[in-house]
Design a protein around this motif. Structure first.
Motif, mmCIF file in Angstrom:
data_model
loop_
_atom_site.group_PDB
_atom_site.id
_atom_site.type_symbol
_atom_site.label_atom_id
_atom_site.label_comp_id
_atom_site.label_asym_id
_atom_site.label_seq_id
_atom_site.Cartn_x
_atom_site.Cartn_y
_atom_site.Cartn_z
ATOM 1 N N MET A 129 -15.660 -37.802 -46.778
ATOM 2 C CA MET A 129 -16.082 -38.865 -47.688
ATOM 3 C C MET A 129 -17.037 -39.825 -46.997
ATOM 4 N N LYS A 130 -16.737 -40.155 -45.756
ATOM 5 C CA LYS A 130 -17.619 -41.064 -45.020
ATOM 6 C C LYS A 130 -19.027 -40.483 -44.922
ATOM 7 N N LYS A 131 -19.126 -39.194 -44.643
ATOM 8 C CA LYS A 131 -20.432 -38.544 -44.549
ATOM 9 C C LYS A 131 -21.129 -38.536 -45.911
ATOM 10 N N GLN A 132 -20.350 -38.301 -46.976
ATOM 11 C CA GLN A 132 -20.941 -38.305 -48.314
ATOM 12 C C GLN A 132 -21.568 -39.657 -48.633
ATOM 13 N N LEU A 133 -20.881 -40.725 -48.246
ATOM 14 C CA LEU A 133 -21.411 -42.063 -48.504
ATOM 15 C C LEU A 133 -22.622 -42.349 -47.629
ATOM 16 N N ASP A 145 -7.206 -43.624 -47.544
ATOM 17 C CA ASP A 145 -7.362 -44.264 -46.245
ATOM 18 C C ASP A 145 -8.605 -45.137 -46.300
ATOM 19 N N PRO A 146 -8.592 -46.264 -45.619
ATOM 20 C CA PRO A 146 -9.817 -47.067 -45.543
ATOM 21 C C PRO A 146 -10.950 -46.254 -44.922
ATOM 22 N N ILE A 147 -12.145 -46.414 -45.438
ATOM 23 C CA ILE A 147 -13.331 -45.754 -44.894
ATOM 24 C C ILE A 147 -14.207 -46.840 -44.291
ATOM 25 N N TYR A 148 -14.416 -46.749 -42.994
ATOM 26 C CA TYR A 148 -15.173 -47.776 -42.293
ATOM 27 C C TYR A 148 -16.530 -47.245 -41.854
ATOM 28 N N GLY A 149 -17.511 -48.117 -41.812
ATOM 29 C CA GLY A 149 -18.845 -47.759 -41.348
ATOM 30 C C GLY A 149 -19.752 -48.961 -41.465
ATOM 31 N N ASP A 150 -20.842 -48.955 -40.711
ATOM 32 C CA ASP A 150 -21.761 -50.090 -40.714
ATOM 33 C C ASP A 150 -22.331 -50.367 -42.093
ATOM 34 N N GLU A 151 -22.516 -49.315 -42.900
ATOM 35 C CA GLU A 151 -23.137 -49.480 -44.210
ATOM 36 C C GLU A 151 -22.135 -49.329 -45.350
ATOM 37 N N ARG A 262 1.329 -46.662 -49.141
ATOM 38 C CA ARG A 262 -0.062 -46.324 -48.856
ATOM 39 C C ARG A 262 -0.961 -47.147 -49.770
ATOM 40 N N THR A 263 -2.179 -47.335 -49.346
ATOM 41 C CA THR A 263 -3.137 -48.125 -50.108
ATOM 42 C C THR A 263 -4.301 -47.233 -50.546
ATOM 43 N N ILE A 264 -4.541 -47.215 -51.837
ATOM 44 C CA ILE A 264 -5.679 -46.487 -52.396
ATOM 45 C C ILE A 264 -6.832 -47.473 -52.542
ATOM 46 N N GLY A 265 -8.034 -47.034 -52.189
ATOM 47 C CA GLY A 265 -9.174 -47.929 -52.279
ATOM 48 C C GLY A 265 -10.436 -47.214 -52.713
ATOM 49 N N ILE A 266 -11.448 -47.984 -53.008
ATOM 50 C CA ILE A 266 -12.747 -47.439 -53.399
ATOM 51 C C ILE A 266 -13.795 -47.896 -52.387
ATOM 52 N N ALA A 267 -14.683 -46.993 -52.011
ATOM 53 C CA ALA A 267 -15.707 -47.292 -51.012
ATOM 54 C C ALA A 267 -17.080 -46.931 -51.557
ATOM 55 N N TRP A 268 -18.088 -47.644 -51.079
ATOM 56 C CA TRP A 268 -19.467 -47.340 -51.454
ATOM 57 C C TRP A 268 -20.382 -47.756 -50.308
#
Length: 299
Positions: A129-133, A145-151, A262-268
């Motif tokens: 998912m991180k790569k897709q974003l 799971d939380p998805i972390y990244g600079d952008e 567990r925590t469900i979240g949305i990332a963009w």
């Protein structure tokens, strides 16, 4: 330097093979080689190490590829934005989601509100998912799971309890709650290694002081509760998996120690253009998990 050179370089760098890259680009191999050579001449250095037919990105090529990816992504983003603004592109959004139980209800609820919307749905691991974003392949990811990244920006949507599911005739079945250590000697049926939920539940067990015995690992979450129902073992079950429809005959035990949630979240990707349609979808997603999702699962 031409855009065509950059696109040819990007694909060639992806495959590190001239013949394969030429096939994908639908050009002859000599034409591709000539274009890459002109690009290298303009830059004043080679971008690939060549060993016969195989080529490998060198350090210069790796650095240049990062820049090229950004350039092409910006161009694609601009094209998409202009088409959206001009009304030339269908109203659509794309999402990667790893919640197979709730997904049909999620889609149905959204289509009730906006039946003309076009949704492209993908599945991936947290790393995928991180790569897709990062590559702007999707507008959003809904993850466990939380998805972390600079952008990347990640917003929690729902905090849910994780139960221990046991067969109805299990010796713990009549308990109102348990500590997880009481299940240390049980046979666990789990998702395969590499899934975020598997990593989470393995960590629960380590917090309880044991390593789970997991002889059965399944990719299909829906089959796990069926095996529990048949008395094959026990499993961890998040609340959203306990749908009122077609719920297997199992008992869900609250776990008092450790805390199992567990925590469900949305990332963009904050640098990725989000159309008004995509923003509407994000607003709906927040509302769904806050108000609607609870109506589908068994309390």
């Amino acid at each position: 330097m031409e855009l065509l050179q950059l696109r040819y370089f990007q694909v060639t760098a992806q495959f590190e093979h001239m013949t394969k890259a030429a096939e994908v680009l639908r050009v002859s191999q000599p034409a591709l080689s000539k274009t890459i050579s002109r690009l290298e001449e303009n830059l004043g250095t080679s971008l690939f190490n060549r060993e016969g037919r195989q080529i490998y990105l060198n350090d210069f090529g790796k650095i240049f590829l990062q820049r090229v990816n950004r350039i092409i992504q910006e161009i694609e983003e601009g094209e998409r934005q202009i088409k959206e603004m001009a009304g030339l592109k269908a109203r659509s959004t794309s999402v990667s989601i790893a919640l197979p139980h709730i997904l049909p209800f999620f889609i149905v609820e959204f289509m009730k509100r906006d039946p003309k919307m076009h949704i492209r749905q993908y599945s991936a691991s947290s790393i995928g998912m991180k790569k897709q974003l990062e590559n702007a392949e999707v507008d959003f990811c809904i993850s466990m799971d939380p998805i972390y990244g600079d952008e990347i920006e990640w917003m929690p949507l729902l905090d849910e309890e994780v139960f221990l599911s046991v067969p109805q005739d299990h010796h713990l079945a009549k308990r109102e709650s348990i500590t997880l250590y009481e299940a240390a000697n049980e046979t666990f049926i789990s998702r395969t290694s590499g899934y975020g939920f598997r990593d989470l539940t393995d960590d629960f067990c380590r917090q309880a002081g044991f390593e789970p015995y997991t002889p059965i690992e399944l990719e299909e979450a829906g089959a796990i509760l069926r095996l529990v129902e048949m008395g094959i073992g026990v499993s961890f079950t998040p609340q959203l998996s306990l749908l009122r429809q077609s719920l297997p005959s199992t008992v869900q035990l609250p776990i008092t120690n450790p805390v199992c949630r567990r925590t469900i979240g949305i990332a963009w990707n904050r640098n990725h253009y989000l159309s008004p349609t995509a923003l509407d979808f994000r607003k709906f997603t927040i509302d769904f998990f806050k108000h609607i999702a609870i109506t589908y699962y068994q309390k």
